[in-house]
Design a protein around this motif. Structure first.
Motif, PDB file in Angstrom:
ATOM      1  N   ALA B  20      73.124-107.405  -6.506  1.00 22.96           N
ATOM      2  CA  ALA B  20      72.590-106.860  -7.759  1.00 22.96           C
ATOM      3  C   ALA B  20      72.809-105.352  -7.830  1.00 22.96           C
ATOM      4  O   ALA B  20      73.145-104.806  -8.891  1.00 22.96           O
ATOM      5  N   GLU B  21      72.618-104.683  -6.703  1.00 26.06           N
ATOM      6  CA  GLU B  21      72.822-103.230  -6.664  1.00 26.06           C
ATOM      7  C   GLU B  21      74.305-102.894  -6.877  1.00 26.06           C
ATOM      8  O   GLU B  21      74.636-101.935  -7.584  1.00 26.06           O
ATOM      9  N   ALA B  22      75.169-103.690  -6.292  1.00 21.78           N
ATOM     10  CA  ALA B  22      76.609-103.453  -6.471  1.00 21.78           C
ATOM     11  C   ALA B  22      77.015-103.633  -7.934  1.00 21.78           C
ATOM     12  O   ALA B  22      77.824-102.855  -8.458  1.00 21.78           O
ATOM     13  N   ILE B  23      76.452-104.637  -8.599  1.00 25.75           N
ATOM     14  CA  ILE B  23      76.729-104.845 -10.024  1.00 25.75           C
ATOM     15  C   ILE B  23      76.251-103.632 -10.831  1.00 25.75           C
ATOM     16  O   ILE B  23      76.941-103.148 -11.735  1.00 25.75           O
ATOM     17  N   ARG B  24      75.067-103.143 -10.490  1.00 23.81           N
ATOM     18  CA  ARG B  24      74.523-101.970 -11.184  1.00 23.81           C
ATOM     19  C   ARG B  24      75.448-100.761 -11.024  1.00 23.81           C
ATOM     20  O   ARG B  24      75.744-100.053 -11.993  1.00 23.81           O
ATOM     21  N   GLU B  51      73.933-118.680 -15.486  1.00 33.32           N
ATOM     22  CA  GLU B  51      73.060-118.460 -16.638  1.00 33.32           C
ATOM     23  C   GLU B  51      71.610-118.299 -16.181  1.00 33.32           C
ATOM     24  O   GLU B  51      70.802-117.667 -16.847  1.00 33.32           O
ATOM     25  N   PHE B  52      71.313-118.858 -15.027  1.00 26.98           N
ATOM     26  CA  PHE B  52      69.935-118.861 -14.537  1.00 26.98           C
ATOM     27  C   PHE B  52      69.803-117.916 -13.339  1.00 26.98           C
ATOM     28  O   PHE B  52      70.044-118.310 -12.202  1.00 26.98           O
ATOM     29  N   VAL B  53      69.470-116.667 -13.641  1.00 30.76           N
ATOM     30  CA  VAL B  53      69.407-115.667 -12.582  1.00 30.76           C
ATOM     31  C   VAL B  53      67.965-115.384 -12.148  1.00 30.76           C
ATOM     32  O   VAL B  53      67.722-114.503 -11.338  1.00 30.76           O
ATOM     33  N   ASP B  54      67.023-116.152 -12.693  1.00 35.55           N
ATOM     34  CA  ASP B  54      65.612-115.859 -12.402  1.00 35.55           C
ATOM     35  C   ASP B  54      65.252-116.084 -10.941  1.00 35.55           C
ATOM     36  O   ASP B  54      64.218-115.597 -10.491  1.00 35.55           O
ATOM     37  N   GLU B  55      66.108-116.813 -10.216  1.00 34.10           N
ATOM     38  CA  GLU B  55      65.821-117.018  -8.792  1.00 34.10           C
ATOM     39  C   GLU B  55      66.596-116.048  -7.906  1.00 34.10           C
ATOM     40  O   GLU B  55      66.562-116.167  -6.684  1.00 34.10           O
ATOM     41  N   LEU B  56      67.285-115.101  -8.536  1.00 39.38           N
ATOM     42  CA  LEU B  56      68.047-114.128  -7.760  1.00 39.38           C
ATOM     43  C   LEU B  56      67.227-112.853  -7.563  1.00 39.38           C
ATOM     44  O   LEU B  56      66.384-112.508  -8.396  1.00 39.38           O
ATOM     45  N   VAL B  57      67.478-112.173  -6.464  1.00 38.14           N
ATOM     46  CA  VAL B  57      66.774-110.915  -6.193  1.00 38.14           C
ATOM     47  C   VAL B  57      67.228-109.854  -7.191  1.00 38.14           C
ATOM     48  O   VAL B  57      68.429-109.718  -7.466  1.00 38.14           O
ATOM     49  N   ASP B  58      66.281-109.134  -7.742  1.00 44.92           N
ATOM     50  CA  ASP B  58      66.562-108.092  -8.744  1.00 44.92           C
ATOM     51  C   ASP B  58      67.329-108.667  -9.935  1.00 44.92           C
ATOM     52  O   ASP B  58      68.358-108.125 -10.366  1.00 44.92           O
TER      53      ASP B  58
END
Lengths: 104, 116
Positions: B20-24, B51-58
């Motif tokens: 997630a940080e790398a994407i940011r 489509e379902f990122v609610d289980e991913l960190v950040d």
């Protein structure tokens, strides 16, 4: 030959990880060769801005930046240990240095 | 010539904040248009396109920054044959599955390669 060249270094690893210290080692060696070194701590590396070796490099001329967002997320105070900035600085380092390397 | 950066993003976004940080970072740097940004997702990191990122960190980083990557005019590259690819349909962004040979070509064509 290297004097006056610009090197950008991005470090994202925690200060207890080898990558953090490899990054500092490269910064140290580049500085000794007369290179202008710009070092940006991001992600877990923001916990290392107070690292004694890093602060010594800053005293010797390394331009030290740290991610303001990363510090805020980790409840680290913004201080004069580094210039706390955003990703625009990372963008400038990538575009404006002769070589850009990262330790992640 | 404008510099370019290939972000090779690894790690499992279900347990690590680093994808997630790398994407940011990729989105945040690319927004300034001083560097051309390309993203390659390796292994479970392909789940970033789910489509379902609610289980991913950040998870907020995916909803906020992935659309920005989609505006850069190139596909997101993913590791061909990665089992997690089956779990991301329908993906939130167009992607292209590539093998290691193509990844090597991509890396050679960029001025910076950044591993996360």
């Amino acid at each position: 030959m290297l004097h006056g060249k610009k090197l950008g270094i991005l470090i994202s690893t925690h200060p207890n990880q080898p990558g953090f210290h490899h990054g500092l080692g490269v910064a140290e060696a580049a500085l000794a060769e007369g290179v202008d070194v710009y070092l940006y701590c991001i992600d877990d590396a923001v916990k290392g801005v107070g690292d004694a070796r890093l602060q010594a490099l800053k005293q010797k001329g390394v331009k030290l930046y740290a991610c303001a967002y990363g510090a805020q997320r980790r409840n680290l105070p913004l201080s004069d240990l580094a210039i706390f900035a955003g990703l625009t600085v990372v963008s400038d380092l990538m575009a404006g240095t002769d070589r850009f390397i990262s330790f992640n | 010539m404008k510099p370019s950066a290939l972000f090779i993003i690894r790690g499992d976004p279900r347990v690590s904040h680093r994808p997630a940080e790398a994407i940011r970072i990729a989105a945040g740097v690319g927004t300034w248009k001083k560097t051309d940004i390309t993203v390659y997702l390796h292994g479970p990191a392909v789940l970033a396109l789910s489509e379902f990122v609610d289980e991913l960190v950040d998870e907020d980083n995916y909803t906020r920054y992935l659309p920005i990557l989609g505006e850069f005019g190139r596909p997101i590259y993913v590791q061909a044959g990665e089992p997690c690819l089956e779990a991301i349909e329908p993906a939130t962004l167009p992607y292209e599955a590539i093998d290691e040979h193509r990844l090597a070509e991509l890396a050679a064509a960029h001025s910076n390669v950044i591993y996360f």
